[in-house]
Write an enzyme that holds these catalytic residues in place. Structure first.
Site, PDB file in Angstrom:
ATOM      1  N   GLY A 186       0.888  -1.308   0.163  1.00 47.99           N
ATOM      2  CA  GLY A 186      -0.011  -0.093   0.088  1.00 47.99           C
ATOM      3  C   GLY A 186       0.718   1.278   0.208  1.00 47.99           C
TER       4      GLY A 186
ATOM      5  N   ARG B 273       0.983  -5.052  -5.156  1.00 46.73           N
ATOM      6  CA  ARG B 273       1.173  -6.140  -4.102  1.00 46.73           C
ATOM      7  C   ARG B 273       1.449  -7.566  -4.975  1.00 46.73           C
ATOM      8  NH1 ARG B 273      -0.653  -3.831   0.784  1.00 46.73           N
ATOM      9  NH2 ARG B 273      -2.698  -2.676   0.462  1.00 46.73           N
TER      10      ARG B 273
ATOM     11  N   ASP C 249       4.741  -4.911   6.175  1.00 44.98           N
ATOM     12  CA  ASP C 249       5.411  -6.110   6.536  1.00 44.98           C
ATOM     13  C   ASP C 249       5.169  -7.096   5.426  1.00 44.98           C
ATOM     14  OD1 ASP C 249       2.656  -6.102   6.612  1.00 44.98           O
ATOM     15  OD2 ASP C 249       2.337  -7.398   8.774  1.00 44.98           O
TER      16      ASP C 249
ATOM     17  N   THR D 292       4.287   2.630   5.564  1.00 47.01           N
ATOM     18  CA  THR D 292       2.855   2.202   5.705  1.00 47.01           C
ATOM     19  C   THR D 292       2.069   3.106   6.565  1.00 47.01           C
ATOM     20  OG1 THR D 292       1.531   0.322   6.527  1.00 47.01           O
ATOM     21  CG2 THR D 292       3.847   0.391   7.336  1.00 47.01           C
TER      22      THR D 292
ATOM     23  N   ASP E  36      -0.135   2.213   8.514  1.00 43.49           N
ATOM     24  CA  ASP E  36      -0.566   1.170   9.662  1.00 43.49           C
ATOM     25  C   ASP E  36       0.334   1.549  10.902  1.00 43.49           C
ATOM     26  OD1 ASP E  36      -2.403   0.676   7.865  1.00 43.49           O
ATOM     27  OD2 ASP E  36      -1.419  -1.172   7.384  1.00 43.49           O
TER      28      ASP E  36
ATOM     29  N   ASP F 162       2.622  -0.445  11.787  1.00 42.20           N
ATOM     30  CA  ASP F 162       2.456  -1.740  12.591  1.00 42.20           C
ATOM     31  C   ASP F 162       3.574  -2.428  12.468  1.00 42.20           C
ATOM     32  OD1 ASP F 162       2.371  -2.141   9.805  1.00 42.20           O
ATOM     33  OD2 ASP F 162       0.651  -3.452   9.799  1.00 42.20           O
TER      34      ASP F 162
ATOM     35  N   ARG G  59      -5.364  -1.770   9.083  1.00 43.16           N
ATOM     36  CA  ARG G  59      -5.579  -3.170   9.033  1.00 43.16           C
ATOM     37  C   ARG G  59      -5.713  -3.955  10.465  1.00 43.16           C
ATOM     38  NH1 ARG G  59      -3.661  -6.156   4.317  1.00 43.16           N
ATOM     39  NH2 ARG G  59      -2.416  -4.433   3.667  1.00 43.16           N
TER      40      ARG G  59
HETATM   41  O1  F6P Z   1      -1.632  -1.261   4.726  1.00 41.15           O
HETATM   42  C1  F6P Z   1      -2.414  -0.168   4.475  1.00 41.15           C
HETATM   43  C2  F6P Z   1      -3.739  -0.301   4.098  1.00 41.15           C
HETATM   44  O2  F6P Z   1      -4.103   1.046   3.713  1.00 41.15           O
HETATM   45  C3  F6P Z   1      -4.368  -0.727   5.333  1.00 41.15           C
HETATM   46  O3  F6P Z   1      -4.702   0.407   6.385  1.00 41.15           O
HETATM   47  C4  F6P Z   1      -5.573  -1.587   4.784  1.00 41.15           C
HETATM   48  O4  F6P Z   1      -6.250  -2.354   5.377  1.00 41.15           O
HETATM   49  C5  F6P Z   1      -5.406  -2.036   3.374  1.00 41.15           C
HETATM   50  O5  F6P Z   1      -4.055  -1.202   3.126  1.00 41.15           O
HETATM   51  C6  F6P Z   1      -6.071  -1.469   2.326  1.00 41.15           C
HETATM   52  O6  F6P Z   1      -5.489  -2.416   0.863  1.00 41.15           O
HETATM   53  P1  F6P Z   1      -5.939  -2.129  -0.397  1.00 41.15           P
HETATM   54  O7  F6P Z   1      -5.559  -0.892  -0.872  1.00 41.15           O
HETATM   55  O8  F6P Z   1      -5.427  -3.034  -1.064  1.00 41.15           O
HETATM   56  O9  F6P Z   1      -7.635  -2.017  -0.342  1.00 41.15           O
END
Ligand code: F6P
Length: 327
Positions: free
Chosen positions: A15, A76, A107, A130, A132, A134, A176
């Protein structure tokens, strides 16, 4: 001893997060400062697999410091999860004569970086990017501060309409499986409660908190819900509360991906700049298979495996403060 690192590849993965551009800029400029050639790998690991790689120069990164997103693009990569995918990536790593790779991501990206580095004995260094927050091994990840500010600003705006109508709002934020954005935006935005994965909230406890506020003539109520919390999403929590507290006029707002965009805050730009330079300096000094982070305002190198496996705990202090202030 002279450094053996002459050519570095840099990519952003997973992300996107505000400040990733600032980190790429710092890596590129630090490389050039140290006479290292630097190559941008586009679209994360997919770019390594498909040889989507171009040399970057000092002016390639002009005017990106203030921009959200990542000009290197991100993905990803499913293919990089396979041995065949990583073999193709290694072929291109050799073809471009790279000596090391800098991976800016979270991660999932670091799990890939760790495996790749071990399988092919390639020097790799991670920069935590990120929203998050985390990852262990750093107090803050790049993008977290900007995301918190975006969420808090949205809560401020919701507060205006919530108090005008004396409504109860449930605002869902990203993160997340982690509650860092929720806790910070909730305290910063004066939320009556925050429901996060790390804390065993129950609907009953939430109702008790809201009843107490109503008894104290609280005019507007904002509850922040972390997307990964165990009570369900914001709509589900709102429905459960509505059943018990029918007198509240309830609305739900899911902030979603707007938390990922926007110009990075000064905090994120400085963090990204420091970590980008430290990544290049770390590689020059022989660091590998590590994530570069910032602990107590000092640069720290943590084995990547440790950064992704160690759970980063939310402080109990934030909950205590939020409880005191929510009356
Ligand atoms: O890891 C970053 C994040 O924005 C999280 O907070 C969220 O759960 C996820 O990515 C959303 O992923 P995507 O952009 O693939 O929907």
């Amino acid at each position: 001893m002279a450094s053996t690192i002459k050519r570095i590849g840099v990519l952003t993965s997973g992300g996107d997060a505000p400040g990733m551009n600032a980190a790429v800029r710092a890596v590129v400029r630090a490389c050039i400062y140290y006479d290292i050639e630097v190559f941008g790998v586009y679209k994360g690991y997919d770019g390594l697999i498909n040889a989507n790689i171009k040399q970057l120069y000092v002016r390639s990164v002009s005017n990106i410091l203030s921009r959200g997103g990542t000009f290197l693009l991100t993905a990803r990569s499913e293919e990089f999860r396979t041995k065949e995918g990583r073999e193709k990536a290694y072929e291109n790593f050799k073809k471009f004569d790279l000596d090391a790779l800098v991976v800016i991501g979270g991660d999932g990206s670091f799990t890939g970086a760790n495996i790749f580095s071990q399988e092919f004995d390639v020097p790799v260094i991670g920069i935590p990017g990120t929203i998050d927050n985390d990852l262990a091994g750093t107090d803050f990840t790049i993008g977290f501060d900007t995301a918190c500010n975006t969420a808090r600003e949205a809560i401020d705006k919701i507060r205006d309409t919530a108090s005008s109508h004396e409504r109860l709002f449930f605002v869902e934020v990203m993160g997340r499986d982690a509650g860092f954005i929720a806790v910070n935006s909730a305290i910063g935005g004066g939320a009556v409660a925050m429901v996060v994965p790390e804390h065993n909230w129950t609907i009953d406890a939430l109702i008790k908190r809201l009843r107490k506020g109503a008894a104290n003539k609280k005019a507007s109520n904002v509850v922040v819900i972390a997307e990964g919390c165990q009570l369900g999403n914001a709509y589900e929590v709102a429905d459960a509360v509505k059943k018990e507290l029918g007198y509240f006029d309830i609305r739900v707002t899911v902030l979603g991906h707007l938390q990922r965009g926007g110009s990075p805050t000064t905090m994120d730009r400085v963090l990204a700049s420091r970590l980008g330079v430290a990544a290049v300096e770390g590689l020059r000094h022989g660091e590998s298979k590590v994530m570069v982070g910032m602990i107590n305002n000092e640069i720290a190198y943590t084995p990547i495996g440790q950064a992704i496996k160690t759970e980063k705990r939310l402080g109990a202090e934030e909950f205590r403060i939020a409880k005191i202030l929510s009356i």
